[in-house]
Scaffold this active site. Sequence first.
Site, PDB file in Angstrom:
ATOM      1  N   HIS A 109     -40.150   0.964 -56.336  1.00 51.93           N
ATOM      2  CA  HIS A 109     -41.241   0.961 -57.325  1.00 51.93           C
ATOM      3  C   HIS A 109     -42.034  -0.344 -57.222  1.00 51.93           C
ATOM      4  O   HIS A 109     -43.252  -0.362 -57.380  1.00 51.93           O
ATOM      5  CB  HIS A 109     -40.688   1.126 -58.744  1.00 51.93           C
ATOM      6  CG  HIS A 109     -40.416   2.551 -59.115  1.00 51.93           C
ATOM      7  ND1 HIS A 109     -41.369   3.550 -59.038  1.00 51.93           N
ATOM      8  CD2 HIS A 109     -39.289   3.154 -59.578  1.00 51.93           C
ATOM      9  CE1 HIS A 109     -40.844   4.694 -59.429  1.00 51.93           C
ATOM     10  NE2 HIS A 109     -39.577   4.495 -59.763  1.00 51.93           N
ATOM     11  N   HIS A 122     -34.339   2.949 -54.820  1.00 57.52           N
ATOM     12  CA  HIS A 122     -35.377   3.660 -55.578  1.00 57.52           C
ATOM     13  C   HIS A 122     -36.110   2.679 -56.493  1.00 57.52           C
ATOM     14  O   HIS A 122     -37.337   2.618 -56.505  1.00 57.52           O
ATOM     15  CB  HIS A 122     -34.731   4.784 -56.402  1.00 57.52           C
ATOM     16  CG  HIS A 122     -35.660   5.487 -57.350  1.00 57.52           C
ATOM     17  ND1 HIS A 122     -36.081   6.789 -57.158  1.00 57.52           N
ATOM     18  CD2 HIS A 122     -36.254   5.079 -58.496  1.00 57.52           C
ATOM     19  CE1 HIS A 122     -36.901   7.132 -58.138  1.00 57.52           C
ATOM     20  NE2 HIS A 122     -37.017   6.109 -58.974  1.00 57.52           N
ATOM     21  N   GLU A 123     -35.342   1.907 -57.248  1.00 58.59           N
ATOM     22  CA  GLU A 123     -35.966   0.974 -58.202  1.00 58.59           C
ATOM     23  C   GLU A 123     -36.768  -0.106 -57.485  1.00 58.59           C
ATOM     24  O   GLU A 123     -37.892  -0.426 -57.873  1.00 58.59           O
ATOM     25  CB  GLU A 123     -34.897   0.328 -59.098  1.00 58.59           C
ATOM     26  CG  GLU A 123     -34.172   1.300 -60.028  1.00 58.59           C
ATOM     27  CD  GLU A 123     -35.105   2.140 -60.866  1.00 58.59           C
ATOM     28  OE1 GLU A 123     -36.256   1.728 -61.118  1.00 58.59           O
ATOM     29  OE2 GLU A 123     -34.707   3.251 -61.261  1.00 58.59           O
ATOM     30  N   GLU A 182     -42.870   8.363 -58.169  1.00 56.53           N
ATOM     31  CA  GLU A 182     -41.449   8.712 -58.246  1.00 56.53           C
ATOM     32  C   GLU A 182     -40.921   9.206 -56.902  1.00 56.53           C
ATOM     33  O   GLU A 182     -39.830   8.833 -56.476  1.00 56.53           O
ATOM     34  CB  GLU A 182     -41.244   9.804 -59.306  1.00 56.53           C
ATOM     35  CG  GLU A 182     -40.883   9.266 -60.655  1.00 56.53           C
ATOM     36  CD  GLU A 182     -39.709   8.302 -60.595  1.00 56.53           C
ATOM     37  OE1 GLU A 182     -38.666   8.642 -60.023  1.00 56.53           O
ATOM     38  OE2 GLU A 182     -39.855   7.181 -61.092  1.00 56.53           O
ATOM     39  N   HIS A 186     -40.833  12.793 -62.989  1.00 54.56           N
ATOM     40  CA  HIS A 186     -39.577  13.048 -62.278  1.00 54.56           C
ATOM     41  C   HIS A 186     -39.383  14.545 -62.006  1.00 54.56           C
ATOM     42  O   HIS A 186     -38.435  14.939 -61.343  1.00 54.56           O
ATOM     43  CB  HIS A 186     -38.356  12.578 -63.076  1.00 54.56           C
ATOM     44  CG  HIS A 186     -38.351  11.127 -63.393  1.00 54.56           C
ATOM     45  ND1 HIS A 186     -39.041  10.603 -64.459  1.00 54.56           N
ATOM     46  CD2 HIS A 186     -37.742  10.086 -62.793  1.00 54.56           C
ATOM     47  CE1 HIS A 186     -38.832   9.289 -64.498  1.00 54.56           C
ATOM     48  NE2 HIS A 186     -38.057   8.959 -63.514  1.00 54.56           N
TER      49      HIS A 186
HETATM   50 ZN   LIG Z   1     -38.310   5.935 -60.559  1.00 54.22          ZN
END
Ligand SMILES: [Zn+2]
Length: 340
Positions: A170, A166-167, A192, A263
């Site tokens: 980004h 996930h990170e 997100e 989120h």
């Molecule tokens: Zn995130």
Amino acid sequence: MATEPHSCTCFIIPSNMLRKLADAAASPADRSLLLDQCETSAYLRGQRSITPVVAGIASVGEKRRTIFDAHHKSTLPGKLARSEGGLAVADASVNQAYDGAGATYDFYREVLKRNSIDNKGLRIDSTVHYLSKFNNAFWNGQQMVYGDGDGKLFLGFTGALDVIAHELTHGVTQHAVPGGLVYENQSGALNESISDVFGSIVKQWKLKQSVDQADWLIGAGILAPGVGKALRSMADPGNKELTWSGDDQPKTMAGYVEGGDVHFNSGIPNHAFHAAAMALKGNSWDKAGPVWYKALGLLTSNATFADMAKATAQAAVLLYGADSAEQHAVQAAWTGVGVV
Ligand SMILES: [Zn+2]
């Protein structure tokens, strides 16, 4: 010349989750720790992210992971703990960050033919042991940063591959979407969601799970058992039984909140991806993933959910042809969540 791409200081845990947990905290000390961390997160979010400048020339296909240790301080990146090809060390967090970044790199390389975050072999930097008992992980525009968790609510952030992917995603979004995606409103919720989508796909790919076998949870295993099972569910956003007691994510536009946290509203595009992947059957990385990935290049910085619906349908046409079953499945998924 083009303006600097939009990057974000993007956290895995939204501040309203930390606030809800603070309200329910067992002791005043726990409560004040969580509220302090909300403030730290807000401060970091307000800092201007700097787009990475690639030092040196990366050769094609090169995987370059570097893991640093902040030793519970705030200085980034911290002290070098393990670099590419180095043997495993005694610190489990260092090895988890190393292995997770490796699996994510391999997924992008092998499945989507992307060479690292910027598609030019950018070095993947991660810092572990950031601050003390820090209940979050984030991408700061240049690198990934992981807290240890306080051990009561959160058990650490390097243990879940989908959190790492996930990170890192980004960073991919920052480079793959022309100009990056603005981290607020619908473009922020898309930002997100894209991280959740590829976070989940990387986990499924690593575990060799079909769309039917996958749990479609984000952050399973990072919460203490008494707190919950996961942060979010893509199969059923807002289902507290599957996640945690404060999960209120909407799964269709009926629950959309104007100006809501990125989120929060991300539940809607997450659910659209899940619906498309289920309709396309098999493995999420075979068709649905490549369609979503190709769509990134068709977006602009302020893209809305409707723009993403259009971009994914266009991507399905480019990959599978006009009037293909894939195109129809993608469009039906967005209709299902009320975006089109
Ligand atoms: Zn995130």
